[in-house]
Each structure stands twice: as C-alpha cells, then as structure tokens.
Design a protein around this motif. Structure first.
Motif, mmCIF file in Angstrom:
data_model
loop_
_atom_site.group_PDB
_atom_site.id
_atom_site.type_symbol
_atom_site.label_atom_id
_atom_site.label_comp_id
_atom_site.label_asym_id
_atom_site.label_seq_id
_atom_site.Cartn_x
_atom_site.Cartn_y
_atom_site.Cartn_z
ATOM 1 N N PHE A 1 -14.002 -55.442 21.553
ATOM 2 C CA PHE A 1 -12.828 -54.590 21.559
ATOM 3 C C PHE A 1 -12.695 -53.973 22.959
ATOM 4 C CE2 PHE A 1 -13.542 -53.478 16.781
ATOM 5 C CZ PHE A 1 -13.294 -54.803 16.444
ATOM 6 N N ILE A 2 -11.557 -54.199 23.615
ATOM 7 C CA ILE A 2 -11.353 -53.710 24.971
ATOM 8 C C ILE A 2 -10.599 -52.384 24.934
ATOM 9 C CG2 ILE A 2 -10.444 -54.253 27.254
ATOM 10 C CD1 ILE A 2 -12.690 -56.110 26.297
ATOM 11 N N GLY A 3 -11.070 -51.408 25.728
ATOM 12 C CA GLY A 3 -10.425 -50.099 25.761
ATOM 13 C C GLY A 3 -11.138 -49.099 24.878
ATOM 14 N N LYS A 4 -11.041 -47.839 25.252
ATOM 15 C CA LYS A 4 -11.689 -46.783 24.482
ATOM 16 C C LYS A 4 -11.109 -46.702 23.075
ATOM 17 C CE LYS A 4 -12.750 -43.942 28.535
ATOM 18 N NZ LYS A 4 -12.541 -42.630 29.195
ATOM 19 N N ALA A 5 -11.914 -46.261 22.130
ATOM 20 C CA ALA A 5 -11.461 -46.124 20.741
ATOM 21 C C ALA A 5 -10.228 -45.232 20.679
ATOM 22 C CB ALA A 5 -12.578 -45.538 19.879
ATOM 23 N N GLY A 6 -9.205 -45.703 19.974
ATOM 24 C CA GLY A 6 -8.004 -44.896 19.781
ATOM 25 C C GLY A 6 -6.982 -44.981 20.892
ATOM 26 N N THR A 7 -7.239 -45.792 21.939
ATOM 27 C CA THR A 7 -6.287 -45.848 23.050
ATOM 28 C C THR A 7 -5.160 -46.845 22.806
ATOM 29 O OG1 THR A 7 -7.698 -47.450 24.192
ATOM 30 C CG2 THR A 7 -7.964 -45.134 24.791
ATOM 31 N N GLY A 8 -5.352 -47.795 21.910
ATOM 32 C CA GLY A 8 -4.299 -48.776 21.628
ATOM 33 C C GLY A 8 -3.242 -48.203 20.709
ATOM 34 N N SER A 9 -2.181 -48.961 20.521
ATOM 35 C CA SER A 9 -1.112 -48.539 19.610
ATOM 36 C C SER A 9 -0.455 -49.770 19.004
ATOM 37 C CB SER A 9 -0.067 -47.698 20.343
ATOM 38 O OG SER A 9 0.586 -48.464 21.341
ATOM 39 N N MET A 10 0.337 -49.566 17.966
ATOM 40 C CA MET A 10 1.029 -50.661 17.306
ATOM 41 C C MET A 10 2.342 -50.160 16.723
ATOM 42 S SD MET A 10 -1.088 -50.992 13.707
ATOM 43 C CE MET A 10 0.286 -51.813 12.884
ATOM 44 N N HIS A 11 3.307 -51.055 16.609
ATOM 45 C CA HIS A 11 4.559 -50.788 15.912
ATOM 46 C C HIS A 11 4.603 -51.641 14.654
ATOM 47 C CE1 HIS A 11 5.762 -49.223 19.881
ATOM 48 N NE2 HIS A 11 6.671 -48.519 19.227
ATOM 49 N N TYR B 1 6.416 -57.781 6.558
ATOM 50 C CA TYR B 1 6.397 -56.692 7.540
ATOM 51 C C TYR B 1 5.865 -57.251 8.859
ATOM 52 C CZ TYR B 1 7.023 -53.748 3.456
ATOM 53 O OH TYR B 1 7.517 -53.183 2.301
ATOM 54 N N GLY B 2 6.557 -56.927 9.925
ATOM 55 C CA GLY B 2 6.150 -57.403 11.234
ATOM 56 C C GLY B 2 5.792 -56.258 12.148
ATOM 57 N N GLY B 3 5.273 -56.609 13.300
ATOM 58 C CA GLY B 3 4.926 -55.553 14.235
ATOM 59 C C GLY B 3 4.385 -56.085 15.532
ATOM 60 N N THR B 4 3.910 -55.167 16.319
ATOM 61 C CA THR B 4 3.326 -55.484 17.614
ATOM 62 C C THR B 4 2.015 -54.724 17.741
ATOM 63 O OG1 THR B 4 4.377 -53.627 18.774
ATOM 64 C CG2 THR B 4 5.627 -55.681 18.612
ATOM 65 N N ALA B 5 1.150 -55.219 18.606
ATOM 66 C CA ALA B 5 -0.144 -54.562 18.809
ATOM 67 C C ALA B 5 -0.446 -54.476 20.299
ATOM 68 C CB ALA B 5 -1.251 -55.326 18.090
ATOM 69 N N MET B 6 -0.423 -53.275 20.836
ATOM 70 C CA MET B 6 -0.868 -53.042 22.210
ATOM 71 C C MET B 6 -2.359 -52.731 22.159
ATOM 72 S SD MET B 6 1.481 -53.470 24.411
ATOM 73 C CE MET B 6 3.258 -53.541 24.597
ATOM 74 N N ILE B 7 -3.104 -53.722 21.682
ATOM 75 C CA ILE B 7 -4.530 -53.565 21.431
ATOM 76 C C ILE B 7 -5.227 -54.791 22.010
ATOM 77 C CG2 ILE B 7 -6.307 -53.314 19.652
ATOM 78 C CD1 ILE B 7 -4.110 -52.225 17.786
ATOM 79 N N ASP C 1 -3.008 -46.261 6.261
ATOM 80 C CA ASP C 1 -4.262 -46.997 6.429
ATOM 81 C C ASP C 1 -4.512 -47.338 7.901
ATOM 82 O OD1 ASP C 1 -4.744 -46.899 3.723
ATOM 83 O OD2 ASP C 1 -3.950 -48.908 3.322
ATOM 84 N N PHE C 2 -3.481 -47.790 8.596
ATOM 85 C CA PHE C 2 -3.644 -48.109 10.022
ATOM 86 C C PHE C 2 -3.936 -46.854 10.847
ATOM 87 C CE2 PHE C 2 -0.695 -51.926 9.223
ATOM 88 C CZ PHE C 2 -1.773 -52.783 9.033
ATOM 89 N N LYS C 3 -3.350 -45.750 10.433
ATOM 90 C CA LYS C 3 -3.644 -44.484 11.116
ATOM 91 C C LYS C 3 -5.105 -44.104 10.908
ATOM 92 C CE LYS C 3 -2.065 -39.701 11.611
ATOM 93 N NZ LYS C 3 -1.069 -38.681 11.148
ATOM 94 N N ALA C 4 -5.589 -44.238 9.684
ATOM 95 C CA ALA C 4 -6.990 -43.933 9.394
ATOM 96 C C ALA C 4 -7.924 -44.875 10.144
ATOM 97 C CB ALA C 4 -7.239 -44.032 7.886
ATOM 98 N N ALA C 5 -7.454 -46.083 10.412
ATOM 99 C CA ALA C 5 -8.244 -47.056 11.169
ATOM 100 C C ALA C 5 -8.218 -46.776 12.667
ATOM 101 C CB ALA C 5 -7.731 -48.466 10.894
ATOM 102 N N ASN C 6 -7.451 -45.780 13.079
ATOM 103 C CA ASN C 6 -7.376 -45.349 14.483
ATOM 104 C C ASN C 6 -6.608 -46.346 15.342
ATOM 105 O OD1 ASN C 6 -7.842 -43.289 16.289
ATOM 106 N ND2 ASN C 6 -9.841 -44.036 16.951
ATOM 107 N N MET C 7 -5.522 -46.912 14.760
ATOM 108 C CA MET C 7 -4.710 -47.884 15.493
ATOM 109 C C MET C 7 -3.340 -47.333 15.895
ATOM 110 S SD MET C 7 -5.678 -51.630 13.970
ATOM 111 C CE MET C 7 -5.572 -51.280 12.225
ATOM 112 N N ASN C 8 -3.089 -46.049 15.611
ATOM 113 C CA ASN C 8 -1.887 -45.360 16.084
ATOM 114 C C ASN C 8 -0.586 -46.090 15.744
ATOM 115 O OD1 ASN C 8 -3.533 -43.344 17.391
ATOM 116 N ND2 ASN C 8 -3.933 -44.830 19.008
ATOM 117 N N PRO C 9 -0.293 -46.278 14.447
ATOM 118 C CA PRO C 9 0.913 -47.010 14.061
ATOM 119 C C PRO C 9 2.180 -46.181 14.259
ATOM 120 C CG PRO C 9 -0.166 -46.133 12.117
ATOM 121 C CD PRO C 9 -1.084 -45.835 13.282
#
Length: 326
Positions: free
Chosen positions: A142-152, A124-130, A170-178
């Motif tokens: 960690f740069i940026g306010k909690a929950g502001t990043g996102s990933m595909h 599984y692959g993806g990207t991280a705007m984090i 799991d990534f959603k629960a981790a607050n990474m906005n998948p």
C-alpha cells in the motif's frame, strides 16, 4: 454488509484488506490467477506492506470462481479491462438478484460489460485515488500514509440509496475517505483524465509520480492533456464533477504529496510484460473526441507511444533471453 472482492490484485487486495482489518467486516476474495490463489493458501494469507515497510501476513479467504459458494451483499470488482469479460463469465453463476456490485477500475468500458450481468439499479461505480503495488502473488504494498487516499462513488442510476449509504459508511470505516456523488459519468471520467496524464507519462518514461512532477514542464504537459480531454467531453455533452483547474491541481498534489514514490499500475503492467489499459484511458478520450469531430492529437500520440513502449519492452526482453525477433 458482507463483501466479496473479484480480482485479488493490487486494488482488490487494498479494498478487501482495509474493509476486513479497519472496518472489521466479513470479506472473501475470488480470483482467476491460480498462482496467486495457491500462494495465498500456502502462506496462510496475503503479505501486506506500506511504503515498502512493515511487511506482515494478513489471513484472508480466497477461492476460484468454480469453488466459491458465498453469498455477499456487495461484489467489488477490480480486474483489468482486458480480462473482465472472461472473469465475469466464470463468476456468472454466483450472481444473485439481491446483490449489488461496485467497481472503481481504471478506464472506461467495464460498466457496459458489468451491465450484462447486473441491472442498472444494482450497479455502483467510482474512482480510487489510492496507490497500490502488487509485488507478486500474495504480496501487496500500500503506497502512501494510512488515510491519505480518497475515492468517489456514484449509483449508475444517479439516485442515492440506502445500500450506497451503507457502503459509504463501510468505506469510511475502512479509512478510504469515500465521497458520494450524483453524476455517474462525470465521476468516472474525472479519474480517466487524471490517469491519462500521470499513468501514461510515468509509464512511457518509467518514472515515479514524484519524479514526473519534479520536471519543470510537468504542469504544462498535464494542462495540455487535461484541456484536450475536457474539450472532448464538452463536445460530447458530458459534465464532469470538477473543473479543469481542480484536475490540474489534483495531478500536482497527488504526484507531489500523496504518492510521490508510486509507479502507476500501467507502468507495473508494462514492466511485467503485460498489455496495458491505455486504450481504455487515453485511447478512450481520443475515440470520444473523434466521435464528436474533435481530434485529441496528444492523447492519440500517447496511446501509440505506450503501445510502442510495450513493443520495445518485448524486444528488449527477447534480446536479453537470446531470442531476438522483429
């Protein structure tokens, strides 16, 4: 599910710590940088800050590949492109048939190497705007306010599975906005194009993303690079997950709003005297274009520009040490 992160660097720490702290999951770390492993053990964990504030110790378990005996459901691989083959070879004895692997590394080329150790339907692959900065061994910001990043994220087979839905939860629960997609190449290429603008320009001129976007000519520069990259991808028959305009708007928003204080990872490598991943980002786009009779002149120029910046950094470092060499 149980996760093990291979590569306890900036993004490896980010994923592992958030899965552990926010999602309450069982996470291990495997790393080949002995200084980092020793530091974490000596201090009892990794120090974590957010935007240079609130530094606190997070207890974690960390191992070298030769020491590790765990059996995770999911491997998360976050290492530099240039180091990947050596790291995978040292971890090969740990990989089992029931496990899957996820990676959101920068650039292109890592999935071909990962496919030498895992079948396609387990990748599984993806990207991280984090945005994340490794201050040093066992110390991450960690740069940026909690929950502001996102990933595909996307399965290499482009078929959504129950395992992927589990990772998404799991990534959603981790607050990474998948965000789950069904276009593997297009998902990964979108981040390469984003990085080919922000990472590369900020590195060459040693500025933050916010400083870059504050320049009056930033958006025309970004548009030129994005158009070249999309032209190359279209000639290669690759369909991206978003339009040119959306990518341009993403460069503006992430640089201006989400992470204006961030120095990209390529800059962090340059200023620490390490080789950068420009060949896997702008260099990859340039190579793709030439393979399909299209010359990405700006991407080729910037690839050389970053390598020249690497040389300049080494020269200045040697001069400062009193050992000038040309």
């Amino acid at each position: 599910m149980k996760y093990t992160v291979i590569g306890a660097g900036a993004m490896g720490y980010r994923y592992g710590v958030l899965l552990q702290e926010n999602a309450g999951l069982d996470v291990d770390f495997v790393d080949t940088w002995d200084i980092n492993v020793d530091k974490v053990r000596d201090q009892g964990g990794v120090y974590v800050s957010r935007d240079h504030e609130g530094r606190h110790l997070v207890p974690i378990r960390i191992y070298t590949p030769e020491e590790y005996e765990g059996d995770p459901d999911v491997w998360i691989i976050m290492v530099k492109q240039m180091q990947l083959e050596e790291v995978l070879s040292r971890c090969a004895h740990l990989f089992k048939a029931h496990q899957v692997v996820f990676s959101a590394m920068n650039g292109w080329g890592h999935f071909d190497r990962i496919a030498g150790y895992f079948p396609k339907d387990r990748i599984y692959g993806g990207t991280a705007m984090i945005a994340t900065v490794l201050n040093g061994p066992g110390d991450v910001d960690f740069i940026g306010k909690a929950g502001t990043g996102s990933m595909h994220m996307c399965a290499m087979t482009e078929e959504i599975t129950e395992v992927e839905r589990g990772m998404e939860a799991d990534f959603k629960a981790a607050n990474m906005n998948p965000i789950v997609t069904e276009n593997f190449e297009g998902t990964c290429l979108a981040k390469i194009i984003f990085n080919s603008v922000v990472n590369t320009i900020c590195t060459m001129y040693q500025i933050t993303m916010g400083q870059f976007i504050s320049y009056d000519g930033a958006m025309p520069m970004a548009e030129q690079l994005i158009n070249e990259a999309y032209d190359a991808c279209e000639r290669a028959g690759k369909q991206l997950i978003q339009s040119r305009q959306t990518t341009l708007e993403e460069v503006d928003y992430v640089s201006r709003v989400s992470n204006p204080l961030h120095y990209p990872s390529m800059y962090q490598d340059l200023t620490r005297g390490r080789a950068t991943e420009v060949d896997y980002i702008n260099g990859y786009i340039a190579k793709l274009g030439r393979q399909h009779d299209y010359v990405c002149r700006t991407h080729e120029f910037l690839t050389h520009g970053v390598h020249l910046a690497e040389l300049a950094f080494r020269i200045h470092r040697d001069e400062a040490a009193g050992a000038v060499s040309l």
